[in-house]
Design a protein around this motif. Structure first.
Motif, PDB file in Angstrom:
ATOM      1  N   GLY A  84     -12.065  22.519 -32.502  1.00  0.00           N
ATOM      2  CA  GLY A  84     -11.169  23.102 -31.509  1.00  0.00           C
ATOM      3  C   GLY A  84      -9.738  22.651 -31.706  1.00  0.00           C
ATOM      4  N   PRO A  85      -8.802  23.224 -30.934  1.00  0.00           N
ATOM      5  CA  PRO A  85      -7.376  22.875 -31.077  1.00  0.00           C
ATOM      6  C   PRO A  85      -7.084  21.396 -30.905  1.00  0.00           C
ATOM      7  N   THR A  87      -9.070  18.792 -31.520  1.00  0.00           N
ATOM      8  CA  THR A  87      -9.545  18.053 -32.690  1.00  0.00           C
ATOM      9  C   THR A  87      -8.633  18.299 -33.885  1.00  0.00           C
ATOM     10  N   ILE A  88      -8.220  19.544 -34.080  1.00  0.00           N
ATOM     11  CA  ILE A  88      -7.321  19.853 -35.195  1.00  0.00           C
ATOM     12  C   ILE A  88      -5.992  19.134 -35.013  1.00  0.00           C
ATOM     13  N   ALA A  89      -5.482  19.083 -33.790  1.00  0.00           N
ATOM     14  CA  ALA A  89      -4.226  18.370 -33.527  1.00  0.00           C
ATOM     15  C   ALA A  89      -4.357  16.896 -33.874  1.00  0.00           C
ATOM     16  N   TRP A  90      -5.512  16.296 -33.573  1.00  0.00           N
ATOM     17  CA  TRP A  90      -5.738  14.879 -33.900  1.00  0.00           C
ATOM     18  C   TRP A  90      -5.719  14.671 -35.409  1.00  0.00           C
ATOM     19  N   HIS A  91      -6.373  15.531 -36.159  1.00  0.00           N
ATOM     20  CA  HIS A  91      -6.397  15.394 -37.620  1.00  0.00           C
ATOM     21  C   HIS A  91      -5.012  15.622 -38.218  1.00  0.00           C
ATOM     22  N   LEU A  92      -4.254  16.561 -37.677  1.00  0.00           N
ATOM     23  CA  LEU A  92      -2.900  16.796 -38.176  1.00  0.00           C
ATOM     24  C   LEU A  92      -2.031  15.558 -37.986  1.00  0.00           C
ATOM     25  N   ARG A  99       2.843  16.605 -35.900  1.00  0.00           N
ATOM     26  CA  ARG A  99       2.598  16.751 -34.470  1.00  0.00           C
ATOM     27  C   ARG A  99       2.740  18.227 -34.091  1.00  0.00           C
ATOM     28  N   VAL A 100       1.629  18.837 -33.731  1.00  0.00           N
ATOM     29  CA  VAL A 100       1.606  20.251 -33.345  1.00  0.00           C
ATOM     30  C   VAL A 100       0.870  20.349 -32.011  1.00  0.00           C
ATOM     31  N   SER A 101       1.432  21.096 -31.066  1.00  0.00           N
ATOM     32  CA  SER A 101       0.810  21.230 -29.754  1.00  0.00           C
ATOM     33  C   SER A 101      -0.495  22.015 -29.859  1.00  0.00           C
ATOM     34  N   THR A 102      -1.420  21.708 -28.961  1.00  0.00           N
ATOM     35  CA  THR A 102      -2.692  22.425 -28.961  1.00  0.00           C
ATOM     36  C   THR A 102      -2.493  23.909 -28.640  1.00  0.00           C
ATOM     37  N   LEU A 109      -4.904  30.170 -34.267  1.00  0.00           N
ATOM     38  CA  LEU A 109      -6.327  30.431 -34.487  1.00  0.00           C
ATOM     39  C   LEU A 109      -6.721  31.785 -33.919  1.00  0.00           C
ATOM     40  N   HIS A 110      -6.149  32.140 -32.763  1.00  0.00           N
ATOM     41  CA  HIS A 110      -6.382  33.470 -32.195  1.00  0.00           C
ATOM     42  C   HIS A 110      -5.856  34.551 -33.134  1.00  0.00           C
ATOM     43  N   ALA A 111      -4.653  34.340 -33.659  1.00  0.00           N
ATOM     44  CA  ALA A 111      -4.058  35.333 -34.549  1.00  0.00           C
ATOM     45  C   ALA A 111      -4.882  35.525 -35.813  1.00  0.00           C
ATOM     46  N   ALA A 112      -5.543  34.453 -36.258  1.00  0.00           N
ATOM     47  CA  ALA A 112      -6.369  34.539 -37.461  1.00  0.00           C
ATOM     48  C   ALA A 112      -7.778  35.035 -37.168  1.00  0.00           C
ATOM     49  N   GLY A 113      -8.069  35.317 -35.896  1.00  0.00           N
ATOM     50  CA  GLY A 113      -9.385  35.813 -35.521  1.00  0.00           C
ATOM     51  C   GLY A 113     -10.475  34.764 -35.565  1.00  0.00           C
ATOM     52  N   LEU A 114     -10.108  33.483 -35.388  1.00  0.00           N
ATOM     53  CA  LEU A 114     -11.072  32.392 -35.489  1.00  0.00           C
ATOM     54  C   LEU A 114     -11.527  31.874 -34.133  1.00  0.00           C
ATOM     55  N   ILE A 115     -11.001  32.420 -33.039  1.00  0.00           N
ATOM     56  CA  ILE A 115     -11.392  32.004 -31.692  1.00  0.00           C
ATOM     57  C   ILE A 115     -11.761  33.246 -30.888  1.00  0.00           C
ATOM     58  N   GLU A 116     -12.912  33.183 -30.250  1.00  0.00           N
ATOM     59  CA  GLU A 116     -13.323  34.265 -29.360  1.00  0.00           C
ATOM     60  C   GLU A 116     -13.160  33.802 -27.917  1.00  0.00           C
ATOM     61  N   PRO A 117     -12.374  34.499 -27.099  1.00  0.00           N
ATOM     62  CA  PRO A 117     -12.177  34.068 -25.705  1.00  0.00           C
ATOM     63  C   PRO A 117     -13.485  34.135 -24.921  1.00  0.00           C
ATOM     64  N   THR A 118     -13.698  33.125 -24.073  1.00  0.00           N
ATOM     65  CA  THR A 118     -14.898  33.084 -23.226  1.00  0.00           C
ATOM     66  C   THR A 118     -14.480  32.838 -21.781  1.00  0.00           C
TER      67      THR A 118
END
Length: 396
Positions: A84-85, A87-92, A99-102, A109-118
């Protein structure tokens, strides 16, 4: 006919002034001037709608960073780990010094089609959460089923520290019995010390309290009684009481699904050992302060035990080192300033207080920044380091 065509007709065909047309149609004269100039150069194409997107975006992430976000998402998901955002922010931050905001990560990730809204998911704020303040204050336990490549059923028994989410023991068995629970619990005690309490469901391997009073204590309950460990059991039909170990098992199974299916019990145990090491030491945990790993929290704080006095004199609090290089702590109604050092400015810390004994720990790394006994008569607790540059001794 569009307003743009009416304006062009009024100015170029009827010969009316731009100021008069602006008043008649309620638009600005500068817009009319731009429209006329564009129509002169492009003709009817000037009437087509145009993108309002700015020509430059100074705050946009570099493409290399966007590609790295997507790559991390695919790598973590491919290993069966949280991707998730947060976890990715922690690794970055920890592995790439970025330093990138979640919110930005989620947007890309939404723009790349990698997240489906729930949107149907229940908000986390609606849950009543609790967590132990100290490691070993409460151990949660549960077991879950897993199938080998041959189709044979196995059961995985897990012991989890409530405070740090540290996986104390994760073992595979043909079937979890009361004897196995006692054996693995004894091994965990030998490695990690005696806990203050345990929290389990009402399975017969853990308790006989719902067995109608027949048979007395089982082997596990008898061992808890011998050690003076407090036993806590969840309310029937309320699995969320043991939610931490339940969530741990969900994470474990997600990881196992991404691995080759183990053919034997020994092979499955090897996979469990690899996951436990990854989970405890390298995987950031969203529920912990500053997404620290479970090992950082478990090893940096004092351990509770059956004889531990859990009252207001044993406290844990978080803070951030201020510009003066200190943090604040209130003891018996009096505010004290604890010197840490200006070079730790903005560092997030955990402050562990046992009466007047105080330990200040870097919340992200677990490094001990100060360990001392607080002087209640002084407002400022100095580091003891010499101030200013060292003076050279005069040569004789």
């Amino acid at each position: 006919m569009s307003k743009a065509r009416l304006v062009i007709t009024a100015v170029l065909v009827e010969g009316r002034s731009q100021s008069q047309v602006a008043r008649d149609y309620g638009v600005s004269q500068s817009w009319i001037s731009r429209l006329v100039r564009r129509y002169t150069l492009e003709g009817d194409a000037a009437f087509q709608p145009r993108s309002r997107r700015p020509h430059t975006s100074p705050t946009r992430l570099p493409q290399a960073t966007i590609d790295l976000i997507i790559e991390l998402r695919q790598q973590l998901a491919g290993k069966g780990l949280d991707a998730g955002p947060h976890t990715i922010a922690w690794h970055l931050q920890h592995h790439h010094q970025l330093r990138v905001s979640t919110a930005s990560i989620s947007r890309h990730l939404h723009a790349a089609g990698l997240i489906e809204p729930t949107p149907q998911k229940r908000p986390k704020s609606s849950y009543i959460r609790f967590a132990a303040e100290l490691p070993n204050q409460c151990w949660q336990a549960d077991f879950t089923h897993w199938r080998l490549a041959s189709g044979a059923d196995t059961e995985i028994l897990s012991w989890l520290d409530d405070c740090s989410r540290y996986a104390l023991s994760v073992t595979a068995h043909r079937r979890v019995t009361a004897t196995i629970v006692v054996t693995e619990f004894t091994k965990a005690i030998d490695r990690h010390g005696i806990p203050y309490s345990t929290l389990t469901d009402n399975g017969m391997v853990f308790t006989t309290r719902l067995a109608g009073g027949k048979g007395g204590r089982n082997a596990f309950e008898a061992q808890l009684h011998r050690h003076g460990i407090r036993q806590i059991n969840s309310t029937p039909n309320h699995p969320t009481t043991c939610g931490k170990v339940e969530r741990f098992q969900q994470t474990l199974k997600k990881w196992l699904t991404r691995q080759p299916r183990a053919a034997t019990l020994a092979a499955l145990q090897t996979q469990l050992d690899a996951f436990t090491d990854e989970y405890n030491h390298r995987r950031p945990h969203r529920s912990l302060p500053h997404h620290a790993t479970p090992a950082v929290i478990y090893t940096s704080r004092p351990k509770a035990n059956p004889a531990t006095r859990l009252d207001t004199h044993n406290r844990v609090r978080t803070d951030r080192v201020d510009q003066a290089g200190s943090v604040t702590l209130r003891v018996n109604g009096r505010l004290h300033h604890i010197g840490i050092g200006r070079h730790h400015y903005r560092t997030r810390v955990l402050i562990l207080i046992q009466d007047h004994h105080t330990t200040v720990i870097n919340a992200a790394t677990g490094e001990v920044l100060r360990d001392f006994t607080l002087d209640p008569t002084r407002d400022y607790q100095p580091t003891g380091a010499p101030k200013g540059p060292k003076r050279k001794k005069p040569q004789t």
